[in-house]
Design a protein around this motif. Structure first.
Motif, mmCIF file in Angstrom:
data_model
loop_
_atom_site.group_PDB
_atom_site.id
_atom_site.type_symbol
_atom_site.label_atom_id
_atom_site.label_comp_id
_atom_site.label_asym_id
_atom_site.label_seq_id
_atom_site.Cartn_x
_atom_site.Cartn_y
_atom_site.Cartn_z
ATOM 1 N N ASP A 158 0.803 -1.218 0.000
ATOM 2 C CA ASP A 158 0.000 0.000 0.000
ATOM 3 C C ASP A 158 0.839 1.274 0.000
ATOM 4 O O ASP A 158 0.303 2.382 0.108
ATOM 5 N N HIS A 159 2.158 1.127 -0.101
ATOM 6 C CA HIS A 159 3.036 2.303 -0.046
ATOM 7 C C HIS A 159 4.169 2.139 -1.048
ATOM 8 O O HIS A 159 5.139 1.437 -0.793
ATOM 9 N N GLY A 160 3.996 2.783 -2.207
ATOM 10 C CA GLY A 160 5.033 2.774 -3.230
ATOM 11 C C GLY A 160 5.741 4.116 -3.248
ATOM 12 O O GLY A 160 6.751 4.310 -2.595
ATOM 13 N N SER A 161 5.151 5.091 -3.947
ATOM 14 C CA SER A 161 5.753 6.420 -3.993
ATOM 15 C C SER A 161 5.775 7.087 -2.619
ATOM 16 O O SER A 161 6.641 7.903 -2.322
ATOM 17 N N ASP A 162 4.802 6.746 -1.764
ATOM 18 C CA ASP A 162 4.791 7.317 -0.415
ATOM 19 C C ASP A 162 5.412 6.349 0.590
ATOM 20 O O ASP A 162 4.890 6.125 1.680
ATOM 21 N N SER A 163 6.558 5.796 0.213
ATOM 22 C CA SER A 163 7.187 4.777 1.051
ATOM 23 C C SER A 163 7.567 5.283 2.432
ATOM 24 O O SER A 163 7.785 4.488 3.355
ATOM 25 N N VAL A 164 7.641 6.598 2.596
ATOM 26 C CA VAL A 164 7.932 7.150 3.921
ATOM 27 C C VAL A 164 6.831 6.775 4.916
ATOM 28 O O VAL A 164 7.043 6.810 6.132
ATOM 29 N N SER A 165 5.662 6.392 4.416
ATOM 30 C CA SER A 165 4.536 6.016 5.277
ATOM 31 C C SER A 165 4.539 4.535 5.627
ATOM 32 O O SER A 165 3.515 4.003 6.046
ATOM 33 N N LEU A 166 5.675 3.858 5.494
ATOM 34 C CA LEU A 166 5.714 2.416 5.661
ATOM 35 C C LEU A 166 5.079 1.974 6.973
ATOM 36 O O LEU A 166 5.199 2.626 8.008
ATOM 37 N N GLU A 167 4.401 0.827 6.896
ATOM 38 C CA GLU A 167 3.654 0.287 8.030
ATOM 39 C C GLU A 167 4.343 -0.901 8.688
ATOM 40 O O GLU A 167 3.921 -1.334 9.770
ATOM 41 N N THR A 168 5.352 -1.465 8.059
ATOM 42 C CA THR A 168 6.081 -2.575 8.678
ATOM 43 C C THR A 168 6.723 -2.078 9.971
ATOM 44 O O THR A 168 7.343 -1.019 10.002
ATOM 45 N N VAL A 169 6.574 -2.848 11.041
ATOM 46 C CA VAL A 169 7.070 -2.414 12.353
ATOM 47 C C VAL A 169 8.024 -3.450 12.935
ATOM 48 O O VAL A 169 7.948 -4.647 12.629
ATOM 49 N N GLN A 207 11.360 -6.411 -26.289
ATOM 50 C CA GLN A 207 11.778 -6.745 -24.926
ATOM 51 C C GLN A 207 12.320 -5.512 -24.210
ATOM 52 O O GLN A 207 11.961 -5.237 -23.060
ATOM 53 N N HIS A 208 13.191 -4.764 -24.880
ATOM 54 C CA HIS A 208 13.708 -3.543 -24.262
ATOM 55 C C HIS A 208 12.573 -2.555 -23.999
ATOM 56 O O HIS A 208 12.551 -1.877 -22.960
ATOM 57 N N MET A 209 11.637 -2.476 -24.923
ATOM 58 C CA MET A 209 10.510 -1.562 -24.758
ATOM 59 C C MET A 209 9.721 -1.911 -23.497
ATOM 60 O O MET A 209 9.350 -1.028 -22.704
ATOM 61 N N ALA A 210 9.480 -3.196 -23.294
ATOM 62 C CA ALA A 210 8.758 -3.637 -22.094
ATOM 63 C C ALA A 210 9.571 -3.377 -20.833
ATOM 64 O O ALA A 210 9.043 -2.920 -19.813
ATOM 65 N N ASP A 211 10.869 -3.657 -20.896
ATOM 66 C CA ASP A 211 11.702 -3.493 -19.702
ATOM 67 C C ASP A 211 11.882 -2.028 -19.326
ATOM 68 O O ASP A 211 11.996 -1.688 -18.134
ATOM 69 N N ILE A 212 11.906 -1.148 -20.320
ATOM 70 C CA ILE A 212 12.012 0.289 -20.033
ATOM 71 C C ILE A 212 10.824 0.758 -19.200
ATOM 72 O O ILE A 212 10.958 1.643 -18.345
ATOM 73 N N GLU A 213 9.663 0.147 -19.417
ATOM 74 C CA GLU A 213 8.494 0.541 -18.638
ATOM 75 C C GLU A 213 8.717 0.325 -17.144
ATOM 76 O O GLU A 213 8.217 1.096 -16.317
ATOM 77 N N ALA A 214 9.468 -0.697 -16.786
ATOM 78 C CA ALA A 214 9.738 -0.948 -15.369
ATOM 79 C C ALA A 214 10.725 0.065 -14.803
ATOM 80 O O ALA A 214 10.499 0.635 -13.730
ATOM 81 N N ILE A 215 11.824 0.318 -15.517
ATOM 82 C CA ILE A 215 12.812 1.241 -14.955
ATOM 83 C C ILE A 215 12.295 2.674 -14.958
ATOM 84 O O ILE A 215 12.752 3.504 -14.167
ATOM 85 N N HIS A 216 11.339 2.970 -15.831
ATOM 86 C CA HIS A 216 10.722 4.296 -15.821
ATOM 87 C C HIS A 216 9.998 4.536 -14.500
ATOM 88 O O HIS A 216 9.869 5.678 -14.034
ATOM 89 N N THR A 217 9.535 3.455 -13.868
ATOM 90 C CA THR A 217 8.761 3.554 -12.632
ATOM 91 C C THR A 217 9.618 3.401 -11.391
ATOM 92 O O THR A 217 9.463 4.142 -10.424
ATOM 93 N N GLU A 236 12.654 3.201 -8.490
ATOM 94 C CA GLU A 236 13.556 4.202 -7.895
ATOM 95 C C GLU A 236 12.991 5.621 -8.021
ATOM 96 O O GLU A 236 13.733 6.604 -8.121
ATOM 97 N N GLY A 237 11.664 5.718 -8.016
ATOM 98 C CA GLY A 237 11.013 7.025 -8.078
ATOM 99 C C GLY A 237 10.352 7.244 -9.419
ATOM 100 O O GLY A 237 11.014 7.316 -10.448
ATOM 101 N N THR A 238 9.029 7.352 -9.436
ATOM 102 C CA THR A 238 8.295 7.529 -10.679
ATOM 103 C C THR A 238 8.605 8.882 -11.317
ATOM 104 O O THR A 238 9.190 9.772 -10.691
ATOM 105 N N GLU A 239 8.151 9.037 -12.554
ATOM 106 C CA GLU A 239 8.326 10.309 -13.256
ATOM 107 C C GLU A 239 7.713 11.449 -12.447
ATOM 108 O O GLU A 239 8.303 12.527 -12.310
ATOM 109 N N SER A 240 6.536 11.226 -11.891
ATOM 110 C CA SER A 240 5.856 12.278 -11.133
ATOM 111 C C SER A 240 6.624 12.651 -9.876
ATOM 112 O O SER A 240 6.752 13.842 -9.538
#
Length: 411
Positions: A155-166, A378-388, A390-394
């Motif tokens: 439930d926490h991707g871009s807002d990973s600072v809100s992590l719930e694991t304790v 294959q590269h086209m598909a894989d680029i979609e992952a790295i685009h997201t 380590e921090g999304t475009e937004s």
């Protein structure tokens, strides 16, 4: 058009000979590489050549060849520029070139490098205790143990600072509870660096974010491979459940005190994503140039058509800009002057440019563009992952916007 050689089992064979490497560096950005850096780059090329057929088959089957990951360590290619007396020293430029070349060969390999070296090894080298480093650092570097970095949650991707694991203290142990998602190497049988919030009412560190070294065979740790991916299919990401996982008190990495420490690791890996995007884009451009010069339609090579030449020029424009971003970023890092937001800008620009290049390449190859044997899809598909990751475009845009305006748009 050349005749295809008899393939090894599982090897993809394209009819189009990609010999355009010398044409990819139009501004000679990488012609003055120091000998030590070029040696590392050449070693990466040799590694990619060695495992290419295996990785092509693995991507097609959505299987993770752990031996290929370990082989990367054996060839001393996962250090990712992490500086430590026990590790081979790579300059920022050498580390970037290795990342670029490995991603040019296969995106899953690039992600293996990002996870094993960029995230896991870097976390241990920066924040681990002497005892933790003595036991695990060399093992991560040589690939004999696979490592993962568990920050993102369901439930926490871009807002990973809100992590719930304790993590709570219980006598002479820490007990960790929570869940993580999209964790590369999280089900590999190795070790996981788990980021969790301390739940210890009354203690000074209550609520602080710290990192814990967890061996994956520890009771309560369950890593399940995420199926159905259409990107980075030759490395497994895991959904991890931490059901009261009990680890000793010294499992915490003493150098971790807050979420800023996780951010330190992520900032470092964003430059790696920019280099990885360059590798993917280079492969797509080279495939397009080879195809255009060898594919004959309407009685002449595609390269003689004005529209094709224009498309290749647009691709080269983006590719050259990506190279310049990466080279300047390496120079800044070598001088100790690279700011986190500068790495964010390189990541922001390069993954966006890589998407454009891959899209143009896919279109230029026509129907053949969807064949795995030609590499582009294959590269086209894989680029979609790295685009997201380590921090999304937004998120990158908001980090940069805050830096250039002095005002934060984050909630």
């Amino acid at each position: 058009m050349s005749d295809a050689a008899t393939p090894f089992p599982g090897e993809r064979v394209s009819s189009y000979d990609i010999t355009a490497r010398q044409d990819s560096d139009y501004y000679a950005v990488f012609t003055d590489i120091p000998a030590a850096d070029r040696e590392a780059w050449d070693r990466a090329k040799s590694y990619v050549d060695e495992v290419a057929a295996q990785m092509a088959d693995a991507w097609d089957r959505a299987e993770y060849p752990l031996e290929a990951a370990r082989r990367m360590g054996e060839m001393d290619l996962v250090v990712d520029g992490v500086q430590h007396p026990s590790l081979t020293s790579l300059s920022p430029l050498a580390a970037g070139l290795v990342n670029m070349e490995i991603s040019r060969g296969d995106g899953s390999l690039g992600t293996i490098l990002a996870v094993q070296g960029g995230l896991a090894l870097r976390t241990l080298a920066l924040f681990g205790s002497p005892a933790q480093q003595e036991k695990w650092l060399t093992a991560l570097a040589d690939g004999s143990v696979l490592g993962s970095f568990a920050l993102t949650e369901p439930d926490h991707g871009s807002d990973s600072v809100s992590l719930e694991t304790v993590a709570r203290r219980d006598g002479d142990s820490w007990v960790i509870r929570g869940a993580k998602k999209w964790i590369g190497n999280g089900a590999s049988g190795g070790i996981t660096f788990v980021w969790a919030r301390v739940d210890d009412e009354g203690a000074a560190e209550h609520g602080a974010v710290r990192c814990f070294l967890v061996e994956q065979e520890t009771p309560g740790y369950t890593g399940s491979v995420i199926r159905g991916k259409a990107s980075l299919r030759a490395i497994h990401q895991a959904h991890i459940v931490l059901d009261d996982v009990r680890v000793p008190l010294d499992a915490v990495l003493p150098g971790t005190k807050s979420f800023k420490d996780a951010s330190t690791v992520l900032y470092a890996t964003r430059s790696g994503v920019a280099w990885s995007a360059l590798g993917h884009a280079t492969a797509c451009y080279e495939a397009s140039l080879a195809y255009a010069t060898q594919r004959v339609q309407f009685g002449k090579p595609l390269a003689k058509f004005q529209m094709v030449q224009e498309r290749l020029t647009h691709m080269l424009e983006d590719l050259t800009a990506m190279q310049l971003y990466c080279r300047r970023m390496a120079d800044l890092e070598t001088a100790g002057e690279l700011r986190p937001t500068q790495a964010s800008l390189a990541k922001f620009h390069n993954t966006r440019a890589a998407r454009r290049i891959a899209s143009t390449a896919r279109d230029l190859l026509g129907g053949n563009g969807i064949l795995l044997e030609n590499g582009v899809i294959q590269h086209m598909a894989d680029i979609e992952a790295i685009h997201t990751y380590e921090g999304t475009e937004s998120v990158q845009a908001l980090l940069l916007g805050r830096d250039i305006t002095g005002m934060s748009a984050f909630a």
